[in-house]
Design an enzyme around this catalytic site. Sequence first.
Site, PDB file in Angstrom:
ATOM      1  N   SER A 131       0.843  -1.200   0.000  1.00  0.00           N
ATOM      2  CA  SER A 131       0.000   0.000   0.000  1.00  0.00           C
ATOM      3  C   SER A 131       0.881   1.254   0.000  1.00  0.00           C
ATOM      4  O   SER A 131       1.515   1.561  -0.993  1.00  0.00           O
ATOM      5  CB  SER A 131      -0.975  -0.040   1.170  1.00  0.00           C
ATOM      6  N   HIS A 169      -4.757  -0.947  -3.877  1.00  0.00           N
ATOM      7  CA  HIS A 169      -6.160  -1.299  -3.627  1.00  0.00           C
ATOM      8  C   HIS A 169      -7.044  -0.962  -4.832  1.00  0.00           C
ATOM      9  O   HIS A 169      -8.163  -0.460  -4.692  1.00  0.00           O
ATOM     10  CB  HIS A 169      -6.688  -0.574  -2.390  1.00  0.00           C
TER      11      HIS A 169
END
Length: 235
Positions: A131, A169
């Site tokens: 991330s 994501h």
Amino acid sequence: MDKTLICIGGGELKNKETLPIDAYIAEKAKKRAGDRRAYGLFIPTASHDSMPYFNSFRKTYTSVFDIKADVALTVYGEMSIEKIAEKFQKADFVYVGGGNTLFMLEHWKKTGLLPLIADAYERGVILCGLSAGAICWFETMYTDSDPAAPDSYSIFPGLNWVKGIISPHYDRRALDFDQKLLYNKQAAVGLEDKSAIELVNGEIVRSFSWGGNAYAIRCEEGTLRKSVIQPNIAL
């Protein structure tokens, strides 16, 4: 010396959701270490030095892969930069955890951690992360870390070690991200949860999938074209 980045789109480390790519990272680290026990250094700056996050890293890399796990803590002043520099010299790979990307980058610059990370990269230490730890290396990044708009996503400059724009994501952010790409006529990388890419010397050489995909996204004549980054390795 080849410079390697492994960027993971998302997944919970504590639940072993990224275990296949962790196994790949562990294998590369052990090859780099040779006869030594491989050493992994975790950087949890984006999560404000969350120790439960580090414990999840240690449980995976030490308990599963028998790699020495260590941590660099800078947010609350527990460690001197000199002590952290010693850890960087031992590291076969550096793993950057997820969290607040903008806070992380600003804190790295303020504390002197960024030069240590850059030096490790130049020396061929494997840099990887999830991330925030996946997108920070890019020219621009799509993040929800804007303190002025905590419930929305924005595009911000990253470290610019790799050209282009990236979103983690991507399976959850595609709609808004795609609209921004169309408006700005930009190409990008979209990393879904449970996917990753490996870059060598700034160029993507492969992608990994264990439930999600890594996409190359292009804007052509007002339409987005998406393709899974090849070669794609199913884990």
